[in-house]
Design a protein around this motif. Structure first.
Motif, PDB file in Angstrom:
ATOM      1  N   ALA A  32      68.899  53.763  37.668  1.00 31.58           N
ATOM      2  CA  ALA A  32      69.450  54.509  36.525  1.00 31.58           C
ATOM      3  C   ALA A  32      70.823  55.071  36.863  1.00 31.58           C
ATOM      4  O   ALA A  32      71.749  55.010  36.047  1.00 31.58           O
ATOM      5  N   ILE A  33      70.965  55.600  38.067  1.00 33.60           N
ATOM      6  CA  ILE A  33      72.272  56.137  38.484  1.00 33.60           C
ATOM      7  C   ILE A  33      73.305  55.015  38.528  1.00 33.60           C
ATOM      8  O   ILE A  33      74.428  55.175  38.028  1.00 33.60           O
ATOM      9  N   GLN A  34      72.935  53.879  39.101  1.00 39.24           N
ATOM     10  CA  GLN A  34      73.857  52.749  39.186  1.00 39.24           C
ATOM     11  C   GLN A  34      74.227  52.231  37.797  1.00 39.24           C
ATOM     12  O   GLN A  34      75.376  51.863  37.546  1.00 39.24           O
ATOM     13  N   THR A  35      73.269  52.241  36.894  1.00 41.96           N
ATOM     14  CA  THR A  35      73.515  51.793  35.524  1.00 41.96           C
ATOM     15  C   THR A  35      74.475  52.745  34.819  1.00 41.96           C
ATOM     16  O   THR A  35      75.401  52.311  34.126  1.00 41.96           O
ATOM     17  N   ALA A  36      74.272  54.042  35.013  1.00 40.52           N
ATOM     18  CA  ALA A  36      75.183  55.033  34.416  1.00 40.52           C
ATOM     19  C   ALA A  36      76.574  54.904  35.011  1.00 40.52           C
ATOM     20  O   ALA A  36      77.574  55.032  34.295  1.00 40.52           O
ATOM     21  N   LYS A  37      76.627  54.619  36.286  1.00 39.45           N
ATOM     22  CA  LYS A  37      77.919  54.461  36.966  1.00 39.45           C
ATOM     23  C   LYS A  37      78.722  53.309  36.356  1.00 39.45           C
ATOM     24  O   LYS A  37      79.945  53.370  36.281  1.00 39.45           O
ATOM     25  N   ARG A  38      78.012  52.293  35.878  1.00 37.96           N
ATOM     26  CA  ARG A  38      78.669  51.150  35.225  1.00 37.96           C
ATOM     27  C   ARG A  38      79.013  51.455  33.769  1.00 37.96           C
ATOM     28  O   ARG A  38      79.592  50.621  33.071  1.00 37.96           O
ATOM     29  N   GLY A  39      78.632  52.657  33.301  1.00 41.59           N
ATOM     30  CA  GLY A  39      78.984  53.062  31.944  1.00 41.59           C
ATOM     31  C   GLY A  39      77.901  52.837  30.907  1.00 41.59           C
ATOM     32  O   GLY A  39      78.102  53.125  29.726  1.00 41.59           O
ATOM     33  N   ASP A  40      76.758  52.341  31.311  1.00 38.97           N
ATOM     34  CA  ASP A  40      75.662  52.068  30.377  1.00 38.97           C
ATOM     35  C   ASP A  40      74.694  53.262  30.372  1.00 38.97           C
ATOM     36  O   ASP A  40      73.650  53.239  31.017  1.00 38.97           O
ATOM     37  N   ILE A  41      75.067  54.289  29.640  1.00 39.73           N
ATOM     38  CA  ILE A  41      74.276  55.522  29.605  1.00 39.73           C
ATOM     39  C   ILE A  41      72.921  55.281  28.941  1.00 39.73           C
ATOM     40  O   ILE A  41      71.886  55.753  29.425  1.00 39.73           O
ATOM     41  N   LYS A  42      72.928  54.529  27.860  1.00 44.04           N
ATOM     42  CA  LYS A  42      71.668  54.238  27.166  1.00 44.04           C
ATOM     43  C   LYS A  42      70.709  53.477  28.096  1.00 44.04           C
ATOM     44  O   LYS A  42      69.519  53.781  28.160  1.00 44.04           O
ATOM     45  N   GLY A  43      71.231  52.511  28.811  1.00 45.13           N
ATOM     46  CA  GLY A  43      70.421  51.756  29.773  1.00 45.13           C
ATOM     47  C   GLY A  43      69.905  52.638  30.898  1.00 45.13           C
ATOM     48  O   GLY A  43      68.769  52.480  31.357  1.00 45.13           O
ATOM     49  N   ALA A  44      70.753  53.567  31.329  1.00 38.95           N
ATOM     50  CA  ALA A  44      70.357  54.483  32.398  1.00 38.95           C
ATOM     51  C   ALA A  44      69.204  55.378  31.945  1.00 38.95           C
ATOM     52  O   ALA A  44      68.242  55.589  32.689  1.00 38.95           O
ATOM     53  N   ARG A  45      69.300  55.868  30.731  1.00 41.40           N
ATOM     54  CA  ARG A  45      68.211  56.721  30.210  1.00 41.40           C
ATOM     55  C   ARG A  45      66.920  55.908  30.043  1.00 41.40           C
ATOM     56  O   ARG A  45      65.829  56.428  30.258  1.00 41.40           O
ATOM     57  N   ALA A  46      67.054  54.634  29.702  1.00 43.69           N
ATOM     58  CA  ALA A  46      65.872  53.769  29.602  1.00 43.69           C
ATOM     59  C   ALA A  46      65.231  53.582  30.982  1.00 43.69           C
ATOM     60  O   ALA A  46      64.002  53.542  31.098  1.00 43.69           O
ATOM     61  N   MET A  47      66.068  53.480  32.013  1.00 46.77           N
ATOM     62  CA  MET A  47      65.541  53.355  33.378  1.00 46.77           C
ATOM     63  C   MET A  47      64.804  54.631  33.795  1.00 46.77           C
ATOM     64  O   MET A  47      63.776  54.559  34.462  1.00 46.77           O
ATOM     65  N   ILE A  48      65.326  55.774  33.405  1.00 46.55           N
ATOM     66  CA  ILE A  48      64.645  57.044  33.689  1.00 46.55           C
ATOM     67  C   ILE A  48      63.276  57.047  33.009  1.00 46.55           C
ATOM     68  O   ILE A  48      62.262  57.425  33.616  1.00 46.55           O
ATOM     69  N   GLU A  49      63.252  56.606  31.761  1.00 48.55           N
ATOM     70  CA  GLU A  49      61.985  56.567  31.019  1.00 48.55           C
ATOM     71  C   GLU A  49      60.980  55.625  31.693  1.00 48.55           C
ATOM     72  O   GLU A  49      59.801  55.970  31.842  1.00 48.55           O
ATOM     73  N   SER A  50      61.440  54.460  32.112  1.00 44.98           N
ATOM     74  CA  SER A  50      60.561  53.514  32.812  1.00 44.98           C
ATOM     75  C   SER A  50      60.050  54.108  34.116  1.00 44.98           C
ATOM     76  O   SER A  50      58.873  53.969  34.452  1.00 44.98           O
ATOM     77  N   GLY A  51      60.956  54.748  34.842  1.00 46.99           N
ATOM     78  CA  GLY A  51      60.560  55.388  36.095  1.00 46.99           C
ATOM     79  C   GLY A  51      59.552  56.499  35.879  1.00 46.99           C
ATOM     80  O   GLY A  51      58.604  56.653  36.654  1.00 46.99           O
ATOM     81  N   THR A  52      59.726  57.238  34.816  1.00 49.90           N
ATOM     82  CA  THR A  52      58.815  58.340  34.527  1.00 49.90           C
ATOM     83  C   THR A  52      57.423  57.821  34.195  1.00 49.90           C
ATOM     84  O   THR A  52      56.415  58.436  34.586  1.00 49.90           O
ATOM     85  N   LYS A  53      57.336  56.690  33.528  1.00 49.84           N
ATOM     86  CA  LYS A  53      56.024  56.087  33.258  1.00 49.84           C
ATOM     87  C   LYS A  53      55.324  55.737  34.565  1.00 49.84           C
ATOM     88  O   LYS A  53      54.127  55.969  34.728  1.00 49.84           O
ATOM     89  N   GLU A  54      56.068  55.166  35.495  1.00 51.31           N
ATOM     90  CA  GLU A  54      55.504  54.844  36.806  1.00 51.31           C
ATOM     91  C   GLU A  54      55.123  56.125  37.558  1.00 51.31           C
ATOM     92  O   GLU A  54      54.052  56.213  38.151  1.00 51.31           O
ATOM     93  N   PHE A  55      56.023  57.090  37.534  1.00 55.43           N
ATOM     94  CA  PHE A  55      55.770  58.363  38.214  1.00 55.43           C
ATOM     95  C   PHE A  55      54.485  58.995  37.698  1.00 55.43           C
ATOM     96  O   PHE A  55      53.672  59.505  38.473  1.00 55.43           O
ATOM     97  N   ASN A  56      54.289  58.961  36.385  1.00 56.96           N
ATOM     98  CA  ASN A  56      53.114  59.591  35.787  1.00 56.96           C
ATOM     99  C   ASN A  56      51.811  58.955  36.262  1.00 56.96           C
ATOM    100  O   ASN A  56      50.787  59.640  36.365  1.00 56.96           O
ATOM    101  N   LYS A  57      51.836  57.672  36.574  1.00 57.53           N
ATOM    102  CA  LYS A  57      50.642  57.014  37.130  1.00 57.53           C
ATOM    103  C   LYS A  57      50.286  57.635  38.484  1.00 57.53           C
ATOM    104  O   LYS A  57      49.123  57.921  38.755  1.00 57.53           O
ATOM    105  N   GLY A  58      51.293  57.811  39.321  1.00 56.58           N
ATOM    106  CA  GLY A  58      51.059  58.426  40.628  1.00 56.58           C
ATOM    107  C   GLY A  58      50.647  59.878  40.504  1.00 56.58           C
ATOM    108  O   GLY A  58      49.772  60.356  41.224  1.00 56.58           O
ATOM    109  N   HIS A  59      51.277  60.563  39.570  1.00 53.18           N
ATOM    110  CA  HIS A  59      50.951  61.976  39.353  1.00 53.18           C
ATOM    111  C   HIS A  59      49.514  62.122  38.865  1.00 53.18           C
ATOM    112  O   HIS A  59      48.791  63.030  39.288  1.00 53.18           O
ATOM    113  N   SER A  60      49.072  61.231  38.009  1.00 51.38           N
ATOM    114  CA  SER A  60      47.692  61.272  37.513  1.00 51.38           C
ATOM    115  C   SER A  60      46.695  61.060  38.649  1.00 51.38           C
ATOM    116  O   SER A  60      45.658  61.733  38.700  1.00 51.38           O
ATOM    117  N   ALA A  61      47.011  60.141  39.541  1.00 47.25           N
ATOM    118  CA  ALA A  61      46.138  59.910  40.698  1.00 47.25           C
ATOM    119  C   ALA A  61      46.071  61.154  41.573  1.00 47.25           C
ATOM    120  O   ALA A  61      45.006  61.529  42.070  1.00 47.25           O
TER     121      ALA A  61
END
Length: 113
Positions: A32-61
């Motif tokens: 997400a940081i690398q994507t934002a660095k390239r100027g794709d803010i919308k893509g970066a926020r989508a990466m954060i959202e994807s990461g958060t979905k993965e994170f939530n699986k670990g958090h639930s466990a």
């Protein structure tokens, strides 16, 4: 009746699940940081959202283990891999906050240009 060895094995399986999912989340946050660095803010926020979905699986466990200890009054066996899993969980959560801040900064820089 579940033996102590079986309990420890289940805890270790959960710990590995936590490590895998939050590791994946952290990779999304880095991307997400690398994507934002390239100027794709919308893509970066989508990466954060994807990461958060993965994170939530670990958090639930992890919550499953906490619930077992707190509500079921069943001690969770100490395991170095569980300590590592909790460390990775906290690191990924911290990294998400930092990544979101980086995205905000890159967005402001883009707006000023």
């Amino acid at each position: 009746m579940v033996t102590e060895d079986e309990d420890l094995e289940k805890i270790q399986e959960i710990a590995v699940q936590i490590i895998a999912t939050v590791g994946s989340a952290k990779s999304h946050y880095i991307e997400a940081i690398q994507t934002a660095k390239r100027g794709d803010i919308k893509g970066a926020r989508a990466m954060i959202e994807s990461g958060t979905k993965e994170f939530n699986k670990g958090h639930s466990a992890h919550l499953k283990l906490l619930r077992q200890s707190a509500i079921d009054n069943k001690n969770v066996a100490f395991s170095l891999i569980l300590v590592h899993a909790e460390d990775q969980l906290m690191e990924a959560e911290t990294f998400r906050v930092v990544a979101q801040d980086f995205i905000d900064v890159y967005e402001r820089l883009d707006e000023k240009q």
